[in-house]
Design a protein around this motif. Structure first.
Motif, short mmCIF file in Angstrom:
data_model
loop_
_atom_site.label_atom_id
_atom_site.label_comp_id
_atom_site.label_asym_id
_atom_site.label_seq_id
_atom_site.Cartn_x
_atom_site.Cartn_y
_atom_site.Cartn_z
N LYS A 134 0.84 -1.21 0.00
CA LYS A 134 0.00 0.00 0.00
C LYS A 134 0.87 1.26 0.00
O LYS A 134 0.60 2.22 -0.73
N ALA A 135 1.92 1.26 0.82
CA ALA A 135 2.84 2.40 0.85
C ALA A 135 3.50 2.59 -0.51
O ALA A 135 3.60 3.72 -1.01
N ARG A 136 3.93 1.50 -1.12
CA ARG A 136 4.55 1.58 -2.46
C ARG A 136 3.58 2.13 -3.49
O ARG A 136 3.96 2.95 -4.33
N ALA A 137 2.32 1.71 -3.41
CA ALA A 137 1.32 2.17 -4.38
C ALA A 137 1.09 3.68 -4.24
O ALA A 137 0.97 4.39 -5.24
N ILE A 138 1.04 4.17 -3.00
CA ILE A 138 0.85 5.61 -2.78
C ILE A 138 2.05 6.39 -3.31
O ILE A 138 1.90 7.38 -4.03
N ARG A 139 3.26 5.94 -2.98
CA ARG A 139 4.47 6.63 -3.45
C ARG A 139 4.57 6.57 -4.97
O ARG A 139 5.00 7.54 -5.60
N THR A 140 4.19 5.44 -5.55
CA THR A 140 4.22 5.34 -7.01
C THR A 140 3.28 6.37 -7.64
O THR A 140 3.65 7.09 -8.57
N GLN A 141 2.07 6.45 -7.10
CA GLN A 141 1.10 7.39 -7.66
C GLN A 141 1.56 8.85 -7.50
O GLN A 141 1.52 9.62 -8.46
N VAL A 142 2.03 9.20 -6.30
CA VAL A 142 2.38 10.60 -6.03
C VAL A 142 3.72 10.98 -6.67
O VAL A 142 3.81 12.00 -7.37
N ARG A 160 9.75 11.18 2.19
CA ARG A 160 8.75 10.48 1.37
C ARG A 160 7.32 10.69 1.87
O ARG A 160 6.51 9.78 1.88
N PHE A 161 7.02 11.93 2.27
CA PHE A 161 5.65 12.25 2.67
C PHE A 161 4.78 12.31 1.42
O PHE A 161 5.07 13.08 0.51
N ALA A 162 3.75 11.51 1.39
CA ALA A 162 2.87 11.45 0.22
C ALA A 162 1.43 11.25 0.67
O ALA A 162 1.14 10.37 1.48
N VAL A 163 0.55 12.10 0.15
CA VAL A 163 -0.89 12.00 0.41
C VAL A 163 -1.56 11.92 -0.96
O VAL A 163 -1.27 12.73 -1.84
N LEU A 164 -2.44 10.93 -1.14
CA LEU A 164 -3.14 10.80 -2.42
C LEU A 164 -3.92 12.07 -2.74
O LEU A 164 -4.49 12.71 -1.85
N GLY A 165 -3.96 12.41 -4.03
CA GLY A 165 -4.55 13.66 -4.49
C GLY A 165 -5.93 13.96 -3.94
O GLY A 165 -6.22 15.08 -3.53
N ARG A 213 11.85 3.50 9.03
CA ARG A 213 10.54 3.22 9.64
C ARG A 213 9.49 3.86 8.75
O ARG A 213 9.56 5.06 8.49
N HIS A 214 8.54 3.07 8.32
CA HIS A 214 7.48 3.54 7.43
C HIS A 214 6.15 3.58 8.16
O HIS A 214 5.89 2.74 9.04
N VAL A 215 5.29 4.53 7.77
CA VAL A 215 3.94 4.59 8.32
C VAL A 215 2.94 4.73 7.19
O VAL A 215 3.28 5.17 6.07
N LEU A 216 1.71 4.35 7.50
CA LEU A 216 0.58 4.53 6.57
C LEU A 216 -0.50 5.34 7.28
O LEU A 216 -0.76 5.13 8.47
N GLY A 217 -1.14 6.22 6.53
CA GLY A 217 -2.28 6.98 7.03
C GLY A 217 -3.55 6.40 6.42
O GLY A 217 -3.62 6.20 5.21
N TRP A 218 -4.53 6.12 7.27
CA TRP A 218 -5.77 5.46 6.86
C TRP A 218 -6.97 6.37 7.10
O TRP A 218 -7.10 6.97 8.17
N VAL A 219 -7.85 6.46 6.13
CA VAL A 219 -9.12 7.16 6.27
C VAL A 219 -10.22 6.20 5.84
O VAL A 219 -10.19 5.69 4.71
#
Length: 149
Positions: free
Chosen positions: A17-25, A77-82, A46-52
């Motif tokens: 999931k983290a890879r998919a977000i970074r790939t998109q952003v 590598r701070f990334a938030v989906l558009g 250390r990696h984190v994921l933000g969930w909504v």
């Protein structure tokens, strides 16, 4: 503002999931070359994921680096989906990563911020060191946040 729950990346499914977000952003939106995005530091950060609402919408990582004759926490590598930007999720992500690094014993935090986000990072307590550079064709500024130990 929808609340975001931030959790550590602990399983392969979380990492995907983290890879998919970074790939998109970074790779798709910002046209960062994949070989620049995926570096050897992913294995030691250390990696984190933000969930909504059960959906992974943001990610970040932090790692230790030598800086100014000390070992500090470098936030990256701070990334938030558009579709989820402008809701405070990035701010929450930075604060959560700062808290995690503090719990690990750090009081100095380094970011290589995209230049257009300089004011935003200043609002989170970071100060520019005056060092500006380009990374993957994007202007960046080096910023540091120092806290009393």
């Amino acid at each position: 503002m929808a609340s975001m729950n931030v959790t550590p990346v602990r399983r392969d499914a979380d990492w995907e999931k983290a890879r998919a977000i970074r790939t998109q952003v970074f790779v798709e939106e910002q046209e960062c070359p994949p070989d620049e995005e995926w570096d050897g530091h992913d294995a030691t950060s250390r990696h984190v994921l933000g969930w909504v609402d059960g959906e992974a919408v943001a990610t970040a990582r932090w790692r230790t680096v030598a800086y100014d004759e000390e070992i500090v926490a470098k936030l990256e590598r701070f990334a938030v989906l558009g579709g989820h930007r402008g809701r405070g999720h990035g701010t929450q992500l930075v604060r959560t990563v700062l808290d995690d690094a503090r719990r690990a014993g750090f009081d100095t935090f380094l970011v290589h911020a995209q230049a257009h986000l300089r004011d935003w990072y200043e609002g989170l307590g970071f100060e520019s060191t005056g060092r500006a550079f380009e990374e993957v064709g994007i202007p960046h500024v080096e910023m540091v946040r120092r806290e009393d130990p």
